[in-house]
Design a protein around this motif. Structure first.
Motif: not given
Length: 392
Positions: A42-68
């Motif tokens: 946020q201090m750098a002028g970006g979206d404060p949820t940037t890394y939240l979205k990425k990590q949530l995506l990684f977690a979901i993809l990880g869950l799919l990989v685990a079940f695969l």
């Protein structure tokens, strides 16, 4: 649809002693990555949820990989075709990263794909564990000729040593020790002769000691990966003396843990993530967790993680297949060593090596690889449960 059907059929054998800690740790990781990164972005002028979205995506993809991985047959991961292909990709990625990889924190350990980075040293963890486990299982096959065994030993040595050397060249000392530890534990568990085990141990640690000895003659201001490593070691030896430079991370990690105390300052209330700790959502996320949620939460996280590791070791000890047992031991080893190095780094017990905390730290490579391992262990556990039920 076929995959979903297989997963549904195998859910009755799901090992919740592994699955539940995996889900909880991944969830805590998503929350803490957001909390640790939002202010800085946020201090750098970006979206404060940037890394939240990425990590949530990684977690979901990880869950799919685990079940695969959970839905597939374990013998597929033992097949020579899969391991050769996986190994070739792993080694090629390591070669590429050594020659022209992205430099992050003094080491060329990343391949850049737009807004995402791949860390080949993480991929090598799976390859080395699977390859080592497969080779030991083949060694028990009495049908192999003497010449066939000699050929395998030569290929075996090249396939194991080359990735380890490339990781060390990056240089990634933490990654080297993690991968080497998994290889060594599998060798010890496999029943190889003491002479071979000693030779590999001395060779691996000797190579590491040569690299570390070179750091003494390297000027911290000379530039390059070795100079960066020399800075980290000087900061580890006397962090408060170098708190404006090489000791900055460790000193601020101390402050974070001290500020949090037993119960924490509250979620989102960390002071050290506001520009004091340069890697608050990766290497030092556990320090931020301790500052915001307290020492009790840190203990809870460690208990969850080590209960999972203990369960993986238990599954390995009860498995009748050598390949299954050694896969469990290898996975448990690198998870343990990675955790010890991260906790040791943020507490000043060990030098900071850039090792992330499993499941909590930001990063797609780490999350997907760990999820792959969780899926494989769940698969091995399901086979064991199925055999026990069928024998009743």
């Amino acid at each position: 649809m076929q995959i979903l059907k297989r997963i549904t059929q195998k859910l009755q054998y799901l090992d919740y002693f592994i699955f539940i800690p995996y889900i909880i740790l991944s969830g805590i990781g998503v929350v803490m990555v957001y909390s640790a990164s939002s202010y800085k972005v946020q201090m750098a002028g970006g979206d404060p949820t940037t890394y939240l979205k990425k990590q949530l995506l990684f977690a979901i993809l990880g869950l799919l990989v685990a079940f695969l991985i959970y839905s597939m047959k374990v013998n597929f991961f033992k097949s020579s075709g899969f391991i050769i292909l996986f190994g070739a990709v792993s080694i090629l990625l390591l070669l590429y990263v050594v020659l022209s990889g992205k430099t992050v924190n003094g080491a060329a350990g990343w391949i850049n794909f737009g807004s995402f980075n791949i860390q080949p040293a993480e991929i090598s963890k799976i390859f080395l564990v699977l390859f080592m486990a497969q080779q030991v299982a083949f060694r028990e096959n009495k049908e192999l000729s003497y010449e066939g065994r000699n050929k395998r030993r030569f290929i075996y040595a090249i396939a194991v040593v080359l990735p380890l050397i490339l990781i060390l060249i990056e240089p990634d000392v933490g990654g080297f020790i993690i991968n080497f530890s998994a290889v060594l534990i599998i060798i010890l568990a496999s029943g190889y002769s003491i002479g071979i085990t000693s030779l590999i141990s001395v060779g691996g640690m000797g190579t590491l000691m040569i690299l570390l000895s070179k750091l003494k003659s390297v000027s911290p201001d000379s530039g390059g990966p070795l100079a960066y490593m020399a800075k980290r070691f000087s900061g580890f030896n006397d962090p408060f003396k170098y708190q404006q430079s090489t000791g900055q991370q460790l000193v601020n990690s101390y402050y974070a843990l001290s500020n949090g105390g037993i119960f924490g300052a509250g979620l989102g209330n960390s002071i050290q993530k506001r520009g004091y700790l340069p890697e608050p959502y990766t290497d030092f996320i556990l320090a931020i967790t301790g500052e915001e949620l307290g020492l009790l939460m840190v203990f809870f996280i460690l208990i969850l993680l080590f209960s999972m590791i203990g369960r993986i070791i238990f599954i390995g000890s009860k498995s009748k297949e050598t390949f299954h047992s050694l896969c469990c031991y290898g996975i448990a080893t690198f998870m343990t060593v990675q955790t010890v190095f991260n906790v040791g780094g943020i507490s000043g017990v060990l030098p900071i090596t850039g090792v992330t905390f499993p499941f909590l730290s930001y990063g797609g490579s780490s999350m997907l690889i760990l999820s792959f391992c969780v899926g494989l262990v769940l698969n091995i556990s399901a086979l064991r449960k199925k055999e026990l039920l069928n024998n009743k």
